[in-house]
Write a protein that holds these residues in place. Sequence first.
Motif, PDB file in Angstrom:
ATOM      1  N   ASP A 243       0.830  -1.203   0.000  1.00 17.22           N
ATOM      2  CA  ASP A 243       0.000   0.000   0.000  1.00 17.22           C
ATOM      3  C   ASP A 243       0.865   1.253   0.000  1.00 17.22           C
ATOM      4  O   ASP A 243       0.563   2.240  -0.690  1.00 17.22           O
ATOM      5  N   GLU A 244       1.938   1.259   0.781  1.00 16.94           N
ATOM      6  CA  GLU A 244       2.798   2.436   0.849  1.00 16.94           C
ATOM      7  C   GLU A 244       3.451   2.721  -0.504  1.00 16.94           C
ATOM      8  O   GLU A 244       3.563   3.883  -0.926  1.00 16.94           O
ATOM      9  N   ALA A 245       3.887   1.642  -1.194  1.00 21.05           N
ATOM     10  CA  ALA A 245       4.520   1.845  -2.500  1.00 21.05           C
ATOM     11  C   ALA A 245       3.519   2.400  -3.515  1.00 21.05           C
ATOM     12  O   ALA A 245       3.866   3.241  -4.348  1.00 21.05           O
ATOM     13  N   ILE A 246       2.261   1.969  -3.445  1.00 23.99           N
ATOM     14  CA  ILE A 246       1.241   2.493  -4.353  1.00 23.99           C
ATOM     15  C   ILE A 246       1.025   3.980  -4.104  1.00 23.99           C
ATOM     16  O   ILE A 246       0.936   4.790  -5.045  1.00 23.99           O
ATOM     17  N   VAL A 247       0.958   4.383  -2.836  1.00 25.80           N
ATOM     18  CA  VAL A 247       0.741   5.803  -2.512  1.00 25.80           C
ATOM     19  C   VAL A 247       1.941   6.628  -2.957  1.00 25.80           C
ATOM     20  O   VAL A 247       1.793   7.726  -3.517  1.00 25.80           O
ATOM     21  N   ARG A 248       3.154   6.129  -2.739  1.00 28.81           N
ATOM     22  CA  ARG A 248       4.345   6.877  -3.176  1.00 28.81           C
ATOM     23  C   ARG A 248       4.355   7.024  -4.689  1.00 28.81           C
ATOM     24  O   ARG A 248       4.707   8.087  -5.227  1.00 28.81           O
ATOM     25  N   CYS A 249       3.972   5.978  -5.387  1.00 34.62           N
ATOM     26  CA  CYS A 249       3.946   6.045  -6.851  1.00 34.62           C
ATOM     27  C   CYS A 249       2.946   7.107  -7.322  1.00 34.62           C
ATOM     28  O   CYS A 249       3.230   7.885  -8.241  1.00 34.62           O
ATOM     29  N   LEU A 250       1.782   7.185  -6.698  1.00 35.81           N
ATOM     30  CA  LEU A 250       0.790   8.187  -7.069  1.00 35.81           C
ATOM     31  C   LEU A 250       1.274   9.595  -6.739  1.00 35.81           C
ATOM     32  O   LEU A 250       1.032  10.544  -7.501  1.00 35.81           O
ATOM     33  N   CYS A 251       1.956   9.751  -5.618  1.00 32.02           N
ATOM     34  CA  CYS A 251       2.481  11.079  -5.260  1.00 32.02           C
ATOM     35  C   CYS A 251       3.525  11.540  -6.272  1.00 32.02           C
ATOM     36  O   CYS A 251       3.533  12.719  -6.678  1.00 32.02           O
ATOM     37  N   GLN A 252       4.408  10.634  -6.692  1.00 31.58           N
ATOM     38  CA  GLN A 252       5.401  11.007  -7.700  1.00 31.58           C
ATOM     39  C   GLN A 252       4.743  11.370  -9.024  1.00 31.58           C
ATOM     40  O   GLN A 252       5.131  12.323  -9.695  1.00 31.58           O
ATOM     41  N   TRP A 253       3.719  10.609  -9.392  1.00 28.18           N
ATOM     42  CA  TRP A 253       3.000  10.907 -10.642  1.00 28.18           C
ATOM     43  C   TRP A 253       2.313  12.261 -10.564  1.00 28.18           C
ATOM     44  O   TRP A 253       2.381  13.053 -11.511  1.00 28.18           O
ATOM     45  N   GLN A 254       1.692  12.578  -9.423  1.00 27.78           N
ATOM     46  CA  GLN A 254       1.017  13.866  -9.271  1.00 27.78           C
ATOM     47  C   GLN A 254       2.014  15.018  -9.256  1.00 27.78           C
ATOM     48  O   GLN A 254       1.742  16.084  -9.819  1.00 27.78           O
ATOM     49  N   ALA A 255       3.177  14.780  -8.657  1.00 33.92           N
ATOM     50  CA  ALA A 255       4.191  15.849  -8.620  1.00 33.92           C
ATOM     51  C   ALA A 255       4.724  16.146 -10.017  1.00 33.92           C
ATOM     52  O   ALA A 255       5.038  17.293 -10.339  1.00 33.92           O
ATOM     53  N   GLN A 256       4.827  15.116 -10.856  1.00 31.63           N
ATOM     54  CA  GLN A 256       5.327  15.341 -12.210  1.00 31.63           C
ATOM     55  C   GLN A 256       4.308  16.035 -13.095  1.00 31.63           C
ATOM     56  O   GLN A 256       4.680  16.788 -13.995  1.00 31.63           O
ATOM     57  N   ARG A 257       3.026  15.825 -12.850  1.00 25.49           N
ATOM     58  CA  ARG A 257       2.016  16.410 -13.724  1.00 25.49           C
ATOM     59  C   ARG A 257       1.483  17.729 -13.203  1.00 25.49           C
ATOM     60  O   ARG A 257       0.754  18.416 -13.912  1.00 25.49           O
ATOM     61  N   LYS A 258       1.851  18.174 -11.982  1.00 24.67           N
ATOM     62  CA  LYS A 258       1.311  19.416 -11.429  1.00 24.67           C
ATOM     63  C   LYS A 258       1.719  20.642 -12.218  1.00 24.67           C
ATOM     64  O   LYS A 258       0.911  21.518 -12.475  1.00 24.67           O
TER      65      LYS A 258
END
Length: 649
Positions: A243-258
């Motif tokens: 679960d933690e790896a999934i959340v980190r992956c989503l945070c990185q994706w959101q940071a790149q697209r912001k």
Amino acid sequence: MRARADALPLSGLRIIVTRPDLQAGTLCLLLEAQGAQAARLPLYAVEASGDDAATRATLDAHRDDAGWLFTSANAVRYAAEIDIADARWPPLYAIGAATAAALDAAGHPGAAVPEEPASSETLLALEGLQQIDGQRFLLITGENGRELIAPTLQARGATVDTLTLYRRRPVEHEPERIESELAIADAIVITSGQTLDRLWALTPEPMRPLLRALQLIVPSARIREQALALGFADPLLPEAVSDEAIVRCLCQWQAQRKPDSDMTTPDPIAIGTKMVREPGAAGDAADPSRSATRDSPPPPPAVAAPSRSSGIVAWLLVVVLAGALGYGGWLLWDLRQNQGALLQAQDHALRRLMRMTSELENQGSQTATRQSDLARVMQRASSDLAALQGRIDNSEQLMGRITEELQGGRTRFALASVEQLLLLASDRLLLQQDVRSALLALQIADQRLGTMNDPRLFRVREAIARERAALQALPRPDLTSASLTLSSLIDRAATLPLRARIEPRVFGGGLRGGNSAAQDTATVDTAWYQRIGDAIRTALANLFVVRRDDKAGNLRLLPPEDEAVIVHVLILKLESARVALLRGETASLRESLGSAADWLRRFFRNGDPGVEASLAEIERLQSLELSAPAPDLSESLTLLRQAIESAPP
């Protein structure tokens, strides 16, 4: 509060979690802690399967195994619930970190776990599962899993039993809910290939472009390839299945697209405030009653003081006016809130629409590129196919040459021995009518050709198979029964009656004593002259006497030595028929049997039951076919000699 919520990494995102309800709680809490809105959309429900007593007995029977392999945290949970507490478990293997963590929580730490990403392939790559010949393992998993672990371990020499503890039951959803969730979502968390297939099947056809536009998070590279095949642009793959790896992956994706998505948009709350304030910007001009009061002339002076009742009415009017003003203010505040929420939703939908448009454009360009690539590949494939056809024509000859080079002179020696076997089969069949020996020779020749494994000899083996089938189809008479029948006829030949013998008969009135009855019946009353005549006739009859010998047998018309010759000739004819039977000569057999039947009819008594039975047996034996037309066995020999001539020296 608004500024702090917007500062979270996943604020403003709506993420669909497709895990079962019992497993989605932790991930949803982690997503909401990062500012996202987690929407639960379970596509499968996990439930136990099998009998607890049988499962416990299976676990007890495998406690001395070389290891237990767990394919999911669900398998660990159900095994721990069914097994006796503090029971001994053998060495454990977990497919991933989440499964290993579940084993630690169940009180069985120290499981061997592969490095990420977790998959059946990485589990099978563990060092403890390599040299396992003769060892025994228990695979603990769920229904309809991948069929990879057990066959691979069995191929390595191990004995593997599978214990199924749970099943995945599909959860039904209305199409309207699927459409509504996809319309407002930003990303979807997928946990298995089955889940992806079911989500694709539940999505209506018009909504599938919208589904492809959403960001997908998958647990393994295999499922990522599956998603790419369905048309998803770039599924995210976390560094671990947790679960933690999934959340980190989503945070990185959101940071790149912001940086791309942060556009200057009006503040919906400010817009709502302005829209609410503008109706009152004119101050008192918005209140017609107040404006009318200011512009109208002053009222005339009162003639008399108002009464007490008029004061109460005035107070009531003031109260009603205050209530109306309060209700109107509440309506204005509610309108402001609704307008703010509506503007925020519109802004979110506008941004999603722009993102979808950009992704659709990218997909269109990718599709055009793929189509052009596919056209080039098809054109190249057609030319390769033409070249491949020519290679296939020469492949058998090339393989034959390679085989000849590898085996050297042994091939020619083996082919020569096969040629001798085929010649032997043909000689045995044509010269001696020996079907059994010919079949045996063909079988040995086919076995030797099979050990050579030369593609050039396939046609020879096909010809041998046809020749063997033709030999097996030949009629095979019951020679043993026919031989026993002839032996019985030979044994009974001496007992058959001859026509040269006459049976004894009973003679009448000329015998002595033939008139005794008349004499006995004579009475004393006979006349004297009659008695004198009878005495004279009796005296004359006694001059020639024929006596009956009851001990005499058949009357012989031939001497005994001639009768013996007739019987021995019949026996010789039957012996000749038996020799022809054993040699398989149909013509000789029929000729001997016909001669024996003619001999019986000529010298033995017709109508006698024994003679008639012998004739019937001889007629039945004459219908036997001992030597059917032999099939042609030259085809295989001809093809073999052609193969020998075409073989390289």
